[in-house]
Design an enzyme around this catalytic site. Sequence first.
Site, PDB file in Angstrom:
ATOM      1  N   ASP A   1       0.805  -1.228   0.000  1.00 22.64           N
ATOM      2  CA  ASP A   1       0.000   0.000   0.000  1.00 22.64           C
ATOM      3  C   ASP A   1       0.837   1.277   0.000  1.00 22.64           C
ATOM      4  O   ASP A   1       0.339   2.332   0.379  1.00 22.64           O
ATOM      5  CB  ASP A   1      -0.977  -0.005   1.182  1.00 22.64           C
ATOM      6  CG  ASP A   1      -0.267  -0.197   2.526  1.00 22.64           C
ATOM      7  OD1 ASP A   1       0.978  -0.300   2.539  1.00 22.64           O
ATOM      8  OD2 ASP A   1      -0.960  -0.244   3.553  1.00 22.64           O
TER       9      ASP A   1
ATOM     10  N   LYS B   1       5.442   2.251  15.604  1.00 21.06           N
ATOM     11  CA  LYS B   1       4.360   3.069  16.171  1.00 21.06           C
ATOM     12  C   LYS B   1       4.699   3.602  17.568  1.00 21.06           C
ATOM     13  O   LYS B   1       4.063   3.253  18.559  1.00 21.06           O
ATOM     14  CB  LYS B   1       3.046   2.267  16.207  1.00 21.06           C
ATOM     15  CG  LYS B   1       2.781   1.465  14.945  1.00 21.06           C
ATOM     16  CD  LYS B   1       1.556   1.887  14.182  1.00 21.06           C
ATOM     17  CE  LYS B   1       1.583   1.486  12.729  1.00 21.06           C
ATOM     18  NZ  LYS B   1       1.474   0.100  12.364  1.00 21.06           N
TER      19      LYS B   1
ATOM     20  N   ASP C   1       1.475   6.206   2.250  1.00 23.52           N
ATOM     21  CA  ASP C   1       0.762   4.948   2.466  1.00 23.52           C
ATOM     22  C   ASP C   1      -0.680   5.232   2.082  1.00 23.52           C
ATOM     23  O   ASP C   1      -1.343   6.052   2.732  1.00 23.52           O
ATOM     24  CB  ASP C   1       0.881   4.548   3.947  1.00 23.52           C
ATOM     25  CG  ASP C   1       0.116   3.274   4.274  1.00 23.52           C
ATOM     26  OD1 ASP C   1      -0.917   3.004   3.631  1.00 23.52           O
ATOM     27  OD2 ASP C   1       0.537   2.554   5.187  1.00 23.52           O
TER      28      ASP C   1
HETATM   29  N1  GDD Z   1       0.664 -11.615   3.664  1.00 30.33           N
HETATM   30  C1  GDD Z   1       0.382 -10.827   4.686  1.00 30.33           C
HETATM   31  N2  GDD Z   1      -0.015 -11.422   5.864  1.00 30.33           N
HETATM   32  N3  GDD Z   1       0.490  -9.500   4.563  1.00 30.33           N
HETATM   33  C2  GDD Z   1       0.175  -8.731   5.635  1.00 30.33           C
HETATM   34  C3  GDD Z   1      -0.270  -9.274   6.870  1.00 30.33           C
HETATM   35  C4  GDD Z   1      -0.363 -10.707   6.966  1.00 30.33           C
HETATM   36  O1  GDD Z   1      -0.731 -11.278   7.994  1.00 30.33           O
HETATM   37  N4  GDD Z   1      -0.518  -8.244   7.714  1.00 30.33           N
HETATM   38  C5  GDD Z   1      -0.236  -7.113   7.047  1.00 30.33           C
HETATM   39  N5  GDD Z   1       0.159  -7.389   5.773  1.00 30.33           N
HETATM   40  C6  GDD Z   1       0.573  -6.460   4.739  1.00 30.33           C
HETATM   41  C7  GDD Z   1      -0.424  -5.332   4.456  1.00 30.33           C
HETATM   42  O2  GDD Z   1      -1.315  -5.693   3.414  1.00 30.33           O
HETATM   43  C8  GDD Z   1       0.493  -4.196   4.019  1.00 30.33           C
HETATM   44  O3  GDD Z   1       0.822  -4.292   2.639  1.00 30.33           O
HETATM   45  C9  GDD Z   1       1.769  -4.443   4.804  1.00 30.33           C
HETATM   46  O4  GDD Z   1       1.738  -5.817   5.212  1.00 30.33           O
HETATM   47  C10 GDD Z   1       1.875  -3.546   6.058  1.00 30.33           C
HETATM   48  O5  GDD Z   1       0.713  -3.690   6.840  1.00 30.33           O
HETATM   49  P1  GDD Z   1      -0.191  -2.448   7.250  1.00 30.33           P
HETATM   50  O6  GDD Z   1      -1.332  -2.982   8.039  1.00 30.33           O
HETATM   51  O7  GDD Z   1      -0.484  -1.594   6.070  1.00 30.33           O
HETATM   52  O8  GDD Z   1       0.809  -1.741   8.260  1.00 30.33           O
HETATM   53  P2  GDD Z   1       0.935  -0.190   8.628  1.00 30.33           P
HETATM   54  O9  GDD Z   1       0.639   0.670   7.472  1.00 30.33           O
HETATM   55  O10 GDD Z   1       0.158   0.044   9.871  1.00 30.33           O
HETATM   56  O11 GDD Z   1       2.506  -0.100   9.007  1.00 30.33           O
HETATM   57  C11 GDD Z   1       3.510  -0.588   8.127  1.00 30.33           C
HETATM   58  O12 GDD Z   1       3.729   0.287   7.044  1.00 30.33           O
HETATM   59  C12 GDD Z   1       4.258   1.593   7.402  1.00 30.33           C
HETATM   60  C13 GDD Z   1       4.474   2.348   6.112  1.00 30.33           C
HETATM   61  O13 GDD Z   1       3.283   2.508   5.470  1.00 30.33           O
HETATM   62  C14 GDD Z   1       4.817  -0.787   8.931  1.00 30.33           C
HETATM   63  O14 GDD Z   1       5.725  -1.473   8.084  1.00 30.33           O
HETATM   64  C15 GDD Z   1       5.405   0.553   9.369  1.00 30.33           C
HETATM   65  O15 GDD Z   1       6.669   0.342   9.992  1.00 30.33           O
HETATM   66  C16 GDD Z   1       5.587   1.455   8.164  1.00 30.33           C
HETATM   67  O16 GDD Z   1       6.073   2.734   8.587  1.00 30.33           O
HETATM   68 MG    MG Z   2      -0.166   0.401   5.581  1.00 28.60          MG
END
Ligand code: GDD
Ligand code: MG
Length: 365
Positions: free
Chosen positions: A116, A167, A223
């Site tokens: 994303d 976070k 994001d």
């Molecule tokens: N296959 C799989 N399985 N993918 C997963 C799973 C899972 O169980 N859980 C989450 N993802 C994927 C999501 O679809 C997304 O592409 C990515 O892993 C990160 O998950 P998000 O839920 O979008 O996390 P976030 O946005 O709160 O935080 C992450 O992204 C930030 C940047 O946008 C973290 O990596 C942060 O450290 C980072 O700053």
């Molecule tokens: Mg995300």
Amino acid sequence: MKALILVGGFGTRLRPLTLSVPKPIVEFANKPSIIHQLEALKEVGVDEVVLAVNYQPELMSSCMNEWSKKLDMKITYSLETEPLGTAGPLALAAASLSTDRDGNPSSDPFFVLNSDVICPFPFQKFLEFHRNHGQEGTILVTEVAEPSKYGVVVADDNGKIQRFVEKPQVFVGNKINAGIYIFNPSILKRIKVEPTSIEKQIFPAMASEGQLFSMVLEGFWMDIGQPKDFILGTKLYLNHISEAKPELLQKGPGFIGPVLVDPSAKIGQNCTIGPHVTIGKGVVIGDGVRIKSSVLLDSSRVGDNSFVDAAIIGWQSHLGKWCRTQNTTVIGQNVKVKDEVLINGARILPHKDIDASIYEEGRIV
Ligand code: GDD
Ligand code: MG
């Protein structure tokens, strides 16, 4: 070279759009958002991509098959039986990530991407940076004003990461994890096939061993997993395109600032469109329409004299005449909005008929 894209998760924050299609398939700037990533990976020499999914891969496969052919990239699915978080999927796909395309063991680094995130994807420079420092992993980082909803990286002047805090509750710094990594296959030894957070469990360990570096991203980053950020990301992307590839943007009277219009869209007389608008395939816009800061997904329609601001209009949805949207409104697939209706910051579920104005912000209908 190979890459793994973390696709899993239900994309709940991007509902109602993700009630119709998985998050990476929602068109960002008129292309499934994951395609922006695949095109950039292809350009740096990645020829095989593993999509790590934890539900219904068939929802993605017809779209992905088409793009796999177009881009001449091998695309495979790694399906979790339970969500494995952001690290577990690497262990599940370890056999693929540690071998070359002929199945021979390989020590070639591979890319890992959150599905994303959107940015100029400077993968060549990123790969060179990774190869130069010679350690196990590299994270792309970017600066944000509000770091608490991201992973925060504290690094020295060479980019060597001293701390990684996911976070953070208290201020640690404002360089954040952009969700784009390169790893050597040796990282796979650290991860088991079980629910594991790369941010909370793997990165802190790698950092403490001096195995994790960061490279600062030049240019925009977002994001796009939530509607407000999706609209803001569209703005940043279009501003970038107006410098990098202005020929892709719509020109002529009635268009203000960067606007992307699919050639199959029909636009009426006396419209004013822009800045920061994307108009998808088969969209039909009536006369005298004003659109700004909005995303019109494929086959949506906007009636005469409507004013569309800060909205995402879903596939096949129809807005009547003299309608108004504002304040991050998201309309799902195949919604009919009656003439003269105002929608203020609401989420409209797919297949609804909206006959009356919605004034109260944040409503789900
Ligand atoms: N296959 C799989 N399985 N993918 C997963 C799973 C899972 O169980 N859980 C989450 N993802 C994927 C999501 O679809 C997304 O592409 C990515 O892993 C990160 O998950 P998000 O839920 O979008 O996390 P976030 O946005 O709160 O935080 C992450 O992204 C930030 C940047 O946008 C973290 O990596 C942060 O450290 C980072 O700053
Ligand atoms: Mg995300």
